[in-house]
Design a protein around this motif. Structure first.
Motif, PDB file in Angstrom:
ATOM      1  N   THR A 167     -87.291  -7.196-101.883  1.00  0.00           N
ATOM      2  CA  THR A 167     -87.945  -5.964-101.618  1.00  0.00           C
ATOM      3  C   THR A 167     -87.161  -5.030-102.757  1.00  0.00           C
ATOM      4  O   THR A 167     -87.860  -4.047-102.623  1.00  0.00           O
ATOM      5  CB  THR A 167     -87.731  -6.079-100.033  1.00  0.00           C
ATOM      6  N   GLY A 168     -85.892  -4.801-102.842  1.00  0.00           N
ATOM      7  CA  GLY A 168     -85.449  -4.091-103.859  1.00  0.00           C
ATOM      8  C   GLY A 168     -85.522  -2.363-102.866  1.00  0.00           C
ATOM      9  O   GLY A 168     -84.486  -1.576-103.302  1.00  0.00           O
ATOM     10  N   ASN A 169     -85.408  -3.384-101.552  1.00  0.00           N
ATOM     11  CA  ASN A 169     -85.622  -1.402-100.510  1.00  0.00           C
ATOM     12  C   ASN A 169     -84.719  -1.950 -98.926  1.00  0.00           C
ATOM     13  O   ASN A 169     -85.813  -2.691 -99.227  1.00  0.00           O
ATOM     14  CB  ASN A 169     -86.816  -0.827-100.095  1.00  0.00           C
ATOM     15  N   LEU A 170     -83.860  -0.886 -99.094  1.00  0.00           N
ATOM     16  CA  LEU A 170     -83.104  -1.601 -97.576  1.00  0.00           C
ATOM     17  C   LEU A 170     -83.605  -0.227 -96.631  1.00  0.00           C
ATOM     18  O   LEU A 170     -83.042   1.008 -96.815  1.00  0.00           O
ATOM     19  CB  LEU A 170     -82.202  -1.999 -97.425  1.00  0.00           C
ATOM     20  N   ILE A 171     -83.576  -0.153 -95.540  1.00  0.00           N
ATOM     21  CA  ILE A 171     -83.479   0.660 -94.700  1.00  0.00           C
ATOM     22  C   ILE A 171     -82.386  -0.007 -93.211  1.00  0.00           C
ATOM     23  O   ILE A 171     -83.289  -0.337 -93.026  1.00  0.00           O
ATOM     24  CB  ILE A 171     -84.807   0.930 -93.968  1.00  0.00           C
ATOM     25  N   THR A 172     -81.545   0.909 -93.330  1.00  0.00           N
ATOM     26  CA  THR A 172     -80.799   0.860 -92.092  1.00  0.00           C
ATOM     27  C   THR A 172     -81.084   1.819 -91.197  1.00  0.00           C
ATOM     28  O   THR A 172     -81.151   2.844 -91.509  1.00  0.00           O
ATOM     29  CB  THR A 172     -78.922   0.738 -92.382  1.00  0.00           C
ATOM     30  N   VAL A 173     -80.640   1.501 -89.826  1.00  0.00           N
ATOM     31  CA  VAL A 173     -81.139   1.976 -88.681  1.00  0.00           C
ATOM     32  C   VAL A 173     -79.803   1.729 -87.911  1.00  0.00           C
ATOM     33  O   VAL A 173     -79.658   0.886 -87.195  1.00  0.00           O
ATOM     34  CB  VAL A 173     -82.528   2.036 -87.648  1.00  0.00           C
ATOM     35  N   GLU A 174     -79.484   2.953 -87.376  1.00  0.00           N
ATOM     36  CA  GLU A 174     -78.137   2.659 -86.300  1.00  0.00           C
ATOM     37  C   GLU A 174     -77.617   4.035 -85.840  1.00  0.00           C
ATOM     38  O   GLU A 174     -78.447   5.234 -85.871  1.00  0.00           O
ATOM     39  CB  GLU A 174     -76.522   2.926 -87.198  1.00  0.00           C
ATOM     40  N   ASP A 175     -77.499   3.596 -84.617  1.00  0.00           N
ATOM     41  CA  ASP A 175     -76.773   4.277 -83.322  1.00  0.00           C
ATOM     42  C   ASP A 175     -75.995   4.889 -83.133  1.00  0.00           C
ATOM     43  O   ASP A 175     -74.026   4.633 -82.644  1.00  0.00           O
ATOM     44  CB  ASP A 175     -77.899   4.458 -82.047  1.00  0.00           C
ATOM     45  N   HIS A 176     -75.388   5.286 -84.729  1.00  0.00           N
ATOM     46  CA  HIS A 176     -73.607   6.122 -84.757  1.00  0.00           C
ATOM     47  C   HIS A 176     -73.825   7.038 -86.270  1.00  0.00           C
ATOM     48  O   HIS A 176     -74.873   7.483 -86.570  1.00  0.00           O
ATOM     49  CB  HIS A 176     -73.350   5.220 -85.324  1.00  0.00           C
ATOM     50  N   TRP A 177     -72.766   7.705 -86.413  1.00  0.00           N
ATOM     51  CA  TRP A 177     -73.290   8.697 -87.410  1.00  0.00           C
ATOM     52  C   TRP A 177     -73.087   8.105 -88.558  1.00  0.00           C
ATOM     53  O   TRP A 177     -73.044   6.448 -88.797  1.00  0.00           O
ATOM     54  CB  TRP A 177     -71.604   9.294 -87.895  1.00  0.00           C
ATOM     55  N   PRO A 178     -73.099   8.616 -89.723  1.00  0.00           N
ATOM     56  CA  PRO A 178     -73.595   7.882 -91.605  1.00  0.00           C
ATOM     57  C   PRO A 178     -72.175   6.815 -91.516  1.00  0.00           C
ATOM     58  O   PRO A 178     -72.240   6.298 -92.366  1.00  0.00           O
ATOM     59  CB  PRO A 178     -74.317   8.767 -91.671  1.00  0.00           C
ATOM     60  N   GLU A 179     -70.901   7.913 -91.307  1.00  0.00           N
ATOM     61  CA  GLU A 179     -70.045   7.241 -92.072  1.00  0.00           C
ATOM     62  C   GLU A 179     -69.775   6.402 -91.162  1.00  0.00           C
ATOM     63  O   GLU A 179     -68.951   6.200 -90.342  1.00  0.00           O
ATOM     64  CB  GLU A 179     -68.797   8.717 -91.706  1.00  0.00           C
ATOM     65  N   GLY A 180     -68.776   5.199 -92.067  1.00  0.00           N
ATOM     66  CA  GLY A 180     -68.945   4.394 -91.701  1.00  0.00           C
ATOM     67  C   GLY A 180     -69.325   3.473 -90.866  1.00  0.00           C
ATOM     68  O   GLY A 180     -68.910   2.259 -90.315  1.00  0.00           O
ATOM     69  N   GLY A 181     -70.680   3.673 -90.705  1.00  0.00           N
ATOM     70  CA  GLY A 181     -71.619   2.887 -89.745  1.00  0.00           C
ATOM     71  C   GLY A 181     -72.277   1.588 -90.306  1.00  0.00           C
ATOM     72  O   GLY A 181     -71.442   0.714 -91.232  1.00  0.00           O
ATOM     73  N   LEU A 182     -73.036   1.084 -89.459  1.00  0.00           N
ATOM     74  CA  LEU A 182     -74.153  -0.140 -89.723  1.00  0.00           C
ATOM     75  C   LEU A 182     -74.720   0.126 -91.685  1.00  0.00           C
ATOM     76  O   LEU A 182     -73.839  -0.436 -92.584  1.00  0.00           O
ATOM     77  CB  LEU A 182     -74.611  -0.360 -89.342  1.00  0.00           C
ATOM     78  N   GLY A 183     -74.754   1.419 -91.449  1.00  0.00           N
ATOM     79  CA  GLY A 183     -75.702   1.738 -93.281  1.00  0.00           C
ATOM     80  C   GLY A 183     -74.253   1.342 -94.319  1.00  0.00           C
ATOM     81  O   GLY A 183     -74.287   0.908 -95.099  1.00  0.00           O
ATOM     82  N   GLU A 184     -72.896   2.084 -94.449  1.00  0.00           N
ATOM     83  CA  GLU A 184     -72.352   1.991 -95.584  1.00  0.00           C
ATOM     84  C   GLU A 184     -71.655   0.426 -95.335  1.00  0.00           C
ATOM     85  O   GLU A 184     -71.563  -0.245 -96.395  1.00  0.00           O
ATOM     86  CB  GLU A 184     -71.073   2.472 -95.286  1.00  0.00           C
ATOM     87  N   ALA A 185     -71.743  -0.207 -93.844  1.00  0.00           N
ATOM     88  CA  ALA A 185     -71.904  -1.545 -94.053  1.00  0.00           C
ATOM     89  C   ALA A 185     -72.500  -2.755 -95.468  1.00  0.00           C
ATOM     90  O   ALA A 185     -71.887  -3.983 -96.190  1.00  0.00           O
ATOM     91  CB  ALA A 185     -71.283  -2.405 -92.895  1.00  0.00           C
ATOM     92  N   VAL A 186     -73.790  -2.532 -94.610  1.00  0.00           N
ATOM     93  CA  VAL A 186     -74.131  -3.150 -96.003  1.00  0.00           C
ATOM     94  C   VAL A 186     -74.646  -2.624 -97.007  1.00  0.00           C
ATOM     95  O   VAL A 186     -74.823  -3.253 -98.073  1.00  0.00           O
ATOM     96  CB  VAL A 186     -76.406  -2.155 -94.998  1.00  0.00           C
ATOM     97  N   LEU A 187     -74.083  -1.422 -98.125  1.00  0.00           N
ATOM     98  CA  LEU A 187     -74.162  -0.961 -98.694  1.00  0.00           C
ATOM     99  C   LEU A 187     -73.493  -1.853 -99.592  1.00  0.00           C
ATOM    100  O   LEU A 187     -72.844  -1.256-101.041  1.00  0.00           O
ATOM    101  CB  LEU A 187     -74.335   0.646 -98.642  1.00  0.00           C
ATOM    102  N   SER A 188     -72.102  -1.485 -98.378  1.00  0.00           N
ATOM    103  CA  SER A 188     -70.754  -2.874 -99.441  1.00  0.00           C
ATOM    104  C   SER A 188     -71.261  -2.792 -99.368  1.00  0.00           C
ATOM    105  O   SER A 188     -70.504  -4.005-100.962  1.00  0.00           O
ATOM    106  CB  SER A 188     -70.057  -2.517 -98.130  1.00  0.00           C
ATOM    107  N   ALA A 189     -72.325  -4.373 -99.989  1.00  0.00           N
ATOM    108  CA  ALA A 189     -72.548  -5.508 -99.678  1.00  0.00           C
ATOM    109  C   ALA A 189     -73.471  -5.678-100.733  1.00  0.00           C
ATOM    110  O   ALA A 189     -73.502  -7.073-101.606  1.00  0.00           O
ATOM    111  CB  ALA A 189     -72.977  -6.871 -98.246  1.00  0.00           C
ATOM    112  N   VAL A 190     -74.542  -4.907-100.928  1.00  0.00           N
ATOM    113  CA  VAL A 190     -75.457  -5.168-101.952  1.00  0.00           C
ATOM    114  C   VAL A 190     -75.115  -3.632-103.328  1.00  0.00           C
ATOM    115  O   VAL A 190     -76.213  -4.269-104.443  1.00  0.00           O
ATOM    116  CB  VAL A 190     -76.648  -4.942-100.807  1.00  0.00           C
ATOM    117  N   ALA A 191     -74.164  -3.255-103.166  1.00  0.00           N
ATOM    118  CA  ALA A 191     -74.239  -1.624-103.844  1.00  0.00           C
ATOM    119  C   ALA A 191     -74.104  -2.720-105.477  1.00  0.00           C
ATOM    120  O   ALA A 191     -74.944  -1.973-105.982  1.00  0.00           O
ATOM    121  CB  ALA A 191     -73.735  -1.467-103.931  1.00  0.00           C
TER     122      ALA A 191
END
Length: 610
Positions: free
Chosen positions: A544-568
């Motif tokens: 898709t070229g587009n990922l939207i991460t959604v987490e009930d957590h601060w943006p620092e160090g959570g789900l979004g940054e985990a995903v970004l580390s895998a696909v950056a």
């Protein structure tokens, strides 16, 4: 004690001091003066009172010796040499590359139960080992913990003191090396052993104040500790830092440094001598524990479409696991009714342990119990586990297998407000070496992940939700750690929404609403936040070229940054929806909306991609 024995113990203590000086000098670093102050204490313990088989570190009757003042590792290694467990050559490899003799002890050595060096942790862990001996193993081993007087400023020491007194742990002795000097100067109470005694007595301990350089007094105190009933013992030993070497004895500024003139110091200590080998007393013969009872696991089954909180599913699953496995234990921080660990307490009261509101002691006890082969699950609110962050970090250094459960995560808890919301926990737990981080979205998934945690090595963490969420998975589905579940996907997807826990349901709702408008999106349930299903995430990013991460957590160090580390490196567009403003009190639905992580916010984020 006969004069001959006193001379032998004095010679052994001098040897321990010499070896501490030699090891630190060879390394060019270390803490010889902190080792020298406690040498007499440990000489008498090793020669007269410790019961241990160095050839069989796992013998069930072995005593446990924990150096809470882990910086005195040269003394510990000198003890191992005196017991014949290591050679003089290995002693002099202290702190060198590849050596087992690290600057602070770790279980790389088979006689070390847990890593120490972060002060204030050895006694709390010792409480866990002693509780296992008294209430689980029912084996008469003794737990000896060498503490420094400086670390008695740590609050965790007093959590341990109260727990030990409350439990009546007569199989636990704290030997406090009261040498008056800390790292930068005198300690708060100096040589006032009475000040420490009054505090320990207030928590129900038996106390003995002694001259820590008098072998006769030390022998009496250690014998007394063995014979006390229904109370732990604190031996408060007045000592001198750097004892035996005039250049450093009771002098400030010598902490954490090898002696300037090691040869002169060794000569003053009586010089090198033929090594004294100690025949350590063997442990009491005990019957090998029976095999842990196992029976078929019957997990609870939750019906599709029902609304069930994942915290409730955790409690029921843990109780079921406890019925199937006799080695599973549960630890609580006085919130079992909220985390739902109460289900385990009701089913298995003999394996349930209450630590009240003392999260550091709870986690430390879990580490101590796993030393004895038990399988601990420790549960509290996700927010309150941050209190024990250093204990969790050190659990990883200890190579400990512990399972932590944090309930009431995120803004979803609603009206209780931000002080109760776990919004840092994913970041904290992801950063722990070798950790496993799991965040289920429904009850059946939760039950399967609880089971998977039981045999998971290292530190594992399960994040649960307060409110009820729909059951979307059949009870017979499996959820391997390190994988994810692709819930929606098509070649025409504009983006892939990656969610976990409560936001999975928001993502599915948003995807359904978008589909009605002719916009297709994929949805991934990333229940294993660490380790990640990198292959699935990279496939979605490529498609898709587009990922939207959604987490009930601060943006620092959570789900979004985990995903970004895998696909950056693939260069997809990654939009991170997370909690970015300090929440207040509101309903769960209002909280998700205000945080910008509900179905409406997800739908709007997708539309902005067009």
């Amino acid at each position: 004690m006969p004069e001959r024995d006193l001379r032998y113990l004095a010679d052994l203590a001098a040897q321990l001091r010499v070896d501490a000086v030699r090891a630190s000098s060879a390394a060019g670093s270390g803490h010889p003066t902190s080792s020298m102050s406690a040498a007499d204490l440990m000489a008498v313990l090793l020669a007269c009172h410790l019961r241990y088989d160095f050839d069989d570190p796992h013998a069930p009757g072995n005593d446990h010796l924990i150096f809470s003042k882990g910086h005195a590792s040269p003394l510990l290694y000198a003890l191992y040499k005196a017991a014949g467990a290591i050679s003089d050559e290995e002693l002099l490899s202290f702190r060198k590359h590849g050596s087992r003799l690290e600057g602070h002890p770790t279980p790389r050595l088979p006689w070390v139960d847990v890593a120490t060096g972060s002060l204030g942790q050895g006694l709390p862990v010792g409480v866990g080992v002693a509780m296992a001996g008294r209430r689980l193993d029912r084996v008469p081993y003794h737990v000896w913990v060498l503490c420094g007087d400086s670390e008695l400023a740590e609050g965790s020491i007093w959590e341990a003191a109260e727990q030990a007194g409350y439990e009546g742990l007569a199989n636990l002795t704290a030997i406090v090396d009261v040498n008056r000097l800390g790292q930068r100067g005198p300690t708060r109470h100096g040589w006032d052993t009475g000040a420490y005694a009054r505090r320990m007595c207030a928590f129900g301990w038996h106390t003995v104040e002694i001259d820590g350089h008098d072998p006769g007094q030390i022998d009496y105190a250690l014998s007394d500790a063995r014979n006390v009933r229904r109370r732990p013992t604190a031996i408060l030993a007045r000592t001198r830092k750097g004892e035996g070497v005039s250049a450093v004895e009771d002098r400030e500024g010598a902490h954490g440094k090898p002696l300037a003139d090691a040869e002169q110091a060794i000569e003053e200590l009586g010089g090198l001598r033929e090594t004294i080998r100690v025949q350590v007393n063997p442990p009491e013969p005990v019957k090998e524990p029976d095999g842990v009872p196992h029976s078929p696991l019957k997990l609870p089954v939750f019906e599709l479409g029902d609304d069930v909180a994942t915290r409730s599913a955790f409690g029921e699953a843990l109780a079921a696991l406890g019925s199937a496995r006799g080695d599973v234990v549960a630890l609580d921080g006085e919130v079992a009714d909220s985390t739902k660990a109460q289900a385990f307490a009701d089913a298995h009261p003999d394996r349930f342990f209450e630590f009240f509101i003392a999260e550091q002691q709870m986690v430390a006890a879990a580490v101590g119990m796993q030393v004895r082969g038990w399988v601990p699950f420790a549960a509290t609110f996700a927010a309150f586990l941050t209190r024990a962050a250093d204990f969790i970090r050190m659990a990883a250094v200890s190579r400990a297998d512990v399972r932590l459960v944090g309930s009431h995560s995120g803004v979803e808890i609603g009206q209780d407000g931000p002080s109760q919301m776990g919004l840092e926990d994913l970041s904290m737990m992801r950063a722990v070496y070798g950790s496993t981080v799991l965040y289920p979205c429904d009850a059946n998934q939760t039950a399967k992940l609880v089971t998977a945690m039981a045999d998971r090595p290292g530190v594992s963490y399960l994040r649960t939700t307060r409110g009820a969420t729909p059951v979307i998975y059949d009870a017979d589905e499996d959820f391997p750690i390190g994988r994810c579940r692709v819930l929606r996907a098509s070649p025409d997807d504009l983006a892939t929404i990656v969610a976990a826990g409560v936001t999975v349901h928001e993502a599915l709702a948003a995807a359904g609403e978008l589909a009605e408008e002719g916009i297709r999106v994929g949805v991934i349930d990333l229940y294993s936040v660490k380790p990640l299903d990198i292959e699935a995430l990279r496939a979605a990013a490529t498609t898709t070229g587009n990922l939207i991460t959604v987490e009930d957590h601060w943006p620092e160090g959570g789900l979004g940054e985990a995903v970004l580390s895998a696909v950056a490196d693939l260069g997809p567009r990654v939009i991170k929806l997370a909690v970015r403003q300090m929440p207040g009190s509101a309903t769960p639905r209002e909280q998700l909306r205000d945080a910008g992580i509900d179905r409406t916010a997800i739908r709007d984020a997708v539309k902005r991609l067009r």
